[in-house]
Scaffold this motif. Structure first.
Motif, PDB file in Angstrom:
ATOM      1  N   THR A  93       1.219  -1.339  -0.215  1.00 37.13           N
ATOM      2  CA  THR A  93      -0.115  -0.685   0.178  1.00 37.13           C
ATOM      3  C   THR A  93       0.733   0.796  -0.043  1.00 37.13           C
ATOM      4  OG1 THR A  93      -0.586   0.116   2.700  1.00 37.13           O
ATOM      5  CG2 THR A  93      -1.834  -1.393   0.961  1.00 37.13           C
ATOM      6  N   PRO A  94       0.594   2.072  -0.575  1.00 32.73           N
ATOM      7  CA  PRO A  94       1.035   3.715  -0.477  1.00 32.73           C
ATOM      8  C   PRO A  94       1.426   4.388   0.569  1.00 32.73           C
ATOM      9  CG  PRO A  94      -1.006   4.102  -1.872  1.00 32.73           C
ATOM     10  CD  PRO A  94      -0.882   2.487  -0.946  1.00 32.73           C
ATOM     11  N   GLY A  95       0.669   3.591   2.050  1.00 33.75           N
ATOM     12  CA  GLY A  95       1.030   3.751   3.886  1.00 33.75           C
ATOM     13  C   GLY A  95       2.194   3.270   3.709  1.00 33.75           C
ATOM     14  N   ALA A  96       2.181   1.731   3.639  1.00 30.92           N
ATOM     15  CA  ALA A  96       3.210   1.436   3.800  1.00 30.92           C
ATOM     16  C   ALA A  96       4.991   1.376   3.210  1.00 30.92           C
ATOM     17  CB  ALA A  96       3.171  -0.415   3.557  1.00 30.92           C
ATOM     18  N   VAL A  97       4.677   2.267   2.081  1.00 26.80           N
ATOM     19  CA  VAL A  97       6.145   2.572   1.709  1.00 26.80           C
ATOM     20  C   VAL A  97       6.022   4.018   1.658  1.00 26.80           C
ATOM     21  CG1 VAL A  97       6.680   3.012  -0.430  1.00 26.80           C
ATOM     22  CG2 VAL A  97       5.270   1.929  -1.195  1.00 26.80           C
ATOM     23  N   SER A  98       5.107   4.765   2.075  1.00 28.09           N
ATOM     24  CA  SER A  98       5.239   5.701   3.295  1.00 28.09           C
ATOM     25  C   SER A  98       6.543   5.834   4.382  1.00 28.09           C
ATOM     26  CB  SER A  98       4.623   6.462   3.692  1.00 28.09           C
ATOM     27  OG  SER A  98       4.290   7.680   4.134  1.00 28.09           O
ATOM     28  N   GLN A  99       5.923   4.875   5.508  1.00 30.56           N
ATOM     29  CA  GLN A  99       6.472   4.200   6.441  1.00 30.56           C
ATOM     30  C   GLN A  99       8.016   3.725   6.370  1.00 30.56           C
ATOM     31  OE1 GLN A  99       5.176   4.701   9.637  1.00 30.56           O
ATOM     32  NE2 GLN A  99       3.375   6.427   8.391  1.00 30.56           N
ATOM     33  N   GLN A 100       7.625   2.925   4.968  1.00 34.23           N
ATOM     34  CA  GLN A 100       8.913   2.308   4.951  1.00 34.23           C
ATOM     35  C   GLN A 100      10.526   3.702   4.726  1.00 34.23           C
ATOM     36  OE1 GLN A 100      10.778  -0.843   5.458  1.00 34.23           O
ATOM     37  NE2 GLN A 100       8.828  -0.999   6.316  1.00 34.23           N
ATOM     38  N   LEU A 101       9.829   4.453   3.759  1.00 30.58           N
ATOM     39  CA  LEU A 101      10.807   5.716   3.076  1.00 30.58           C
ATOM     40  C   LEU A 101      10.992   6.229   4.866  1.00 30.58           C
ATOM     41  CD1 LEU A 101       9.009   6.863  -0.320  1.00 30.58           C
ATOM     42  CD2 LEU A 101      11.192   5.278   0.280  1.00 30.58           C
ATOM     43  N   LYS A 102      10.200   6.816   5.510  1.00 32.88           N
ATOM     44  CA  LYS A 102      10.692   7.870   6.412  1.00 32.88           C
ATOM     45  C   LYS A 102      11.577   7.022   7.652  1.00 32.88           C
ATOM     46  CE  LYS A 102       6.380   9.604   6.784  1.00 32.88           C
ATOM     47  NZ  LYS A 102       4.639  10.221   7.098  1.00 32.88           N
ATOM     48  N   LEU A 103      11.476   5.087   7.910  1.00 35.12           N
ATOM     49  CA  LEU A 103      11.716   4.136   8.087  1.00 35.12           C
ATOM     50  C   LEU A 103      13.442   4.809   7.675  1.00 35.12           C
ATOM     51  CD1 LEU A 103      10.132   1.124   8.968  1.00 35.12           C
ATOM     52  CD2 LEU A 103      10.916   2.918  10.824  1.00 35.12           C
ATOM     53  N   LEU A 104      13.496   4.320   6.294  1.00 34.02           N
ATOM     54  CA  LEU A 104      15.189   4.666   6.106  1.00 34.02           C
ATOM     55  C   LEU A 104      15.650   6.754   6.357  1.00 34.02           C
ATOM     56  CD1 LEU A 104      17.286   3.536   4.029  1.00 34.02           C
ATOM     57  CD2 LEU A 104      15.445   4.837   2.071  1.00 34.02           C
ATOM     58  N   GLU A 105      14.920   7.067   6.391  1.00 37.02           N
ATOM     59  CA  GLU A 105      15.323   8.860   6.561  1.00 37.02           C
ATOM     60  C   GLU A 105      15.216   8.561   7.901  1.00 37.02           C
ATOM     61  OE1 GLU A 105      12.634  11.690   3.399  1.00 37.02           O
ATOM     62  OE2 GLU A 105      11.548  10.843   5.324  1.00 37.02           O
ATOM     63  N   GLN A 106      15.218   7.666   8.926  1.00 37.10           N
ATOM     64  CA  GLN A 106      15.654   7.497  10.221  1.00 37.10           C
ATOM     65  C   GLN A 106      17.022   7.272  10.769  1.00 37.10           C
ATOM     66  OE1 GLN A 106      12.358   6.422  12.302  1.00 37.10           O
ATOM     67  NE2 GLN A 106      11.358   7.590  12.513  1.00 37.10           N
ATOM     68  N   TRP A 107      16.495   5.859   9.605  1.00 35.56           N
ATOM     69  CA  TRP A 107      18.299   5.052  10.176  1.00 35.56           C
ATOM     70  C   TRP A 107      19.234   5.688   9.093  1.00 35.56           C
ATOM     71  CZ3 TRP A 107      21.212   2.500   5.873  1.00 35.56           C
ATOM     72  CH2 TRP A 107      22.210   1.495   6.882  1.00 35.56           C
ATOM     73  N   LEU A 108      18.887   6.627   7.889  1.00 39.23           N
ATOM     74  CA  LEU A 108      20.620   7.448   7.030  1.00 39.23           C
ATOM     75  C   LEU A 108      20.600   8.772   8.027  1.00 39.23           C
ATOM     76  CD1 LEU A 108      19.819   7.022   3.314  1.00 39.23           C
ATOM     77  CD2 LEU A 108      21.340   5.882   4.798  1.00 39.23           C
ATOM     78  N   GLY A 109      19.409   9.417   8.628  1.00 38.96           N
ATOM     79  CA  GLY A 109      19.380  10.127   9.772  1.00 38.96           C
ATOM     80  C   GLY A 109      19.721  11.511   8.942  1.00 38.96           C
ATOM     81  N   GLN A 110      19.291  11.402   7.666  1.00 36.94           N
ATOM     82  CA  GLN A 110      19.406  12.237   6.766  1.00 36.94           C
ATOM     83  C   GLN A 110      17.530  12.692   6.550  1.00 36.94           C
ATOM     84  OE1 GLN A 110      21.722  14.342   5.350  1.00 36.94           O
ATOM     85  NE2 GLN A 110      22.821  13.408   6.460  1.00 36.94           N
ATOM     86  N   ARG A 111      16.894  14.089   5.932  1.00 37.04           N
ATOM     87  CA  ARG A 111      15.931  14.054   5.128  1.00 37.04           C
ATOM     88  C   ARG A 111      15.947  13.841   3.340  1.00 37.04           C
ATOM     89  NH1 ARG A 111      14.118  19.255   5.653  1.00 37.04           N
ATOM     90  NH2 ARG A 111      13.413  19.161   3.399  1.00 37.04           N
ATOM     91  N   LEU A 112      15.483  12.887   2.887  1.00 38.94           N
ATOM     92  CA  LEU A 112      14.951  12.896   1.708  1.00 38.94           C
ATOM     93  C   LEU A 112      14.435  13.248   0.626  1.00 38.94           C
ATOM     94  CD1 LEU A 112      16.217   8.173   2.332  1.00 38.94           C
ATOM     95  CD2 LEU A 112      17.881  10.613   1.635  1.00 38.94           C
ATOM     96  N   PHE A 113      12.654  13.293   1.334  1.00 40.66           N
ATOM     97  CA  PHE A 113      12.384  14.642   0.371  1.00 40.66           C
ATOM     98  C   PHE A 113      10.990  15.098   1.505  1.00 40.66           C
ATOM     99  CE2 PHE A 113      12.242   9.471  -0.032  1.00 40.66           C
ATOM    100  CZ  PHE A 113      12.223   8.667  -1.499  1.00 40.66           C
ATOM    101  N   ASP A 114      10.831  16.048   0.200  1.00 42.81           N
ATOM    102  CA  ASP A 114       9.946  17.066   0.775  1.00 42.81           C
ATOM    103  C   ASP A 114       9.100  16.956   0.287  1.00 42.81           C
ATOM    104  OD1 ASP A 114      11.987  19.269   1.713  1.00 42.81           O
ATOM    105  OD2 ASP A 114      12.440  19.516  -0.248  1.00 42.81           O
ATOM    106  N   ARG A 115       8.299  17.404   1.766  1.00 43.40           N
ATOM    107  CA  ARG A 115       6.617  17.200   1.850  1.00 43.40           C
ATOM    108  C   ARG A 115       5.823  17.731   1.538  1.00 43.40           C
ATOM    109  NH1 ARG A 115       9.949  13.026   4.352  1.00 43.40           N
ATOM    110  NH2 ARG A 115       9.085  10.631   3.754  1.00 43.40           N
ATOM    111  N   GLY A 116       5.061  18.572   1.178  1.00 47.74           N
ATOM    112  CA  GLY A 116       3.646  19.234   1.170  1.00 47.74           C
ATOM    113  C   GLY A 116       3.153  19.004   1.204  1.00 47.74           C
ATOM    114  N   SER A 117       2.090  20.375   0.791  1.00 44.22           N
ATOM    115  CA  SER A 117       0.393  19.991   0.689  1.00 44.22           C
ATOM    116  C   SER A 117       0.461  19.381  -0.796  1.00 44.22           C
ATOM    117  CB  SER A 117      -0.281  22.004   0.966  1.00 44.22           C
ATOM    118  OG  SER A 117       0.350  22.509   0.175  1.00 44.22           O
ATOM    119  N   ARG A 118       1.210  20.014  -1.314  1.00 44.70           N
ATOM    120  CA  ARG A 118       0.892  19.275  -3.334  1.00 44.70           C
ATOM    121  C   ARG A 118       2.028  18.716  -3.748  1.00 44.70           C
ATOM    122  NH1 ARG A 118       1.267  25.026  -6.549  1.00 44.70           N
ATOM    123  NH2 ARG A 118      -0.241  26.298  -5.418  1.00 44.70           N
TER     124      ARG A 118
END
Length: 66
Positions: free
Chosen positions: A4-29
């Motif tokens: 699901t898209p939600g599962a992908v989003s969660q995995q990407l957030k975990l990757l960002e946490q693991w790397l200690g870096q923000r990979l994506f800019d999330r916005g209203s658009r």
């Protein structure tokens, strides 16, 4: 892969946490890569594509009659 898209989003957030870096800019658009995300993509894309290609070669052909 029935993910699901939600599962992908969660995995990407975990990757960002693991790397200690923000990979994506999330916005209203929508979502976009940060400079760090673009650099990570450039460094990993070719290798991930090679893994996907190898996996596809292993999968049985769906159009075979059997």
């Amino acid at each position: 892969m029935n993910v699901t898209p939600g599962a992908v989003s969660q995995q990407l957030k975990l990757l960002e946490q693991w790397l200690g870096q923000r990979l994506f800019d999330r916005g209203s658009r929508g979502i976009g890569l940060t400079a760090t995300g673009a650099s990570f993509h450039a460094a990993t894309h070719r290798h991930l594509r090679a893994i996907a290609t190898a996996a596809e070669r292993l999968r049985p052909q769906h159009n075979e009659v059997g």
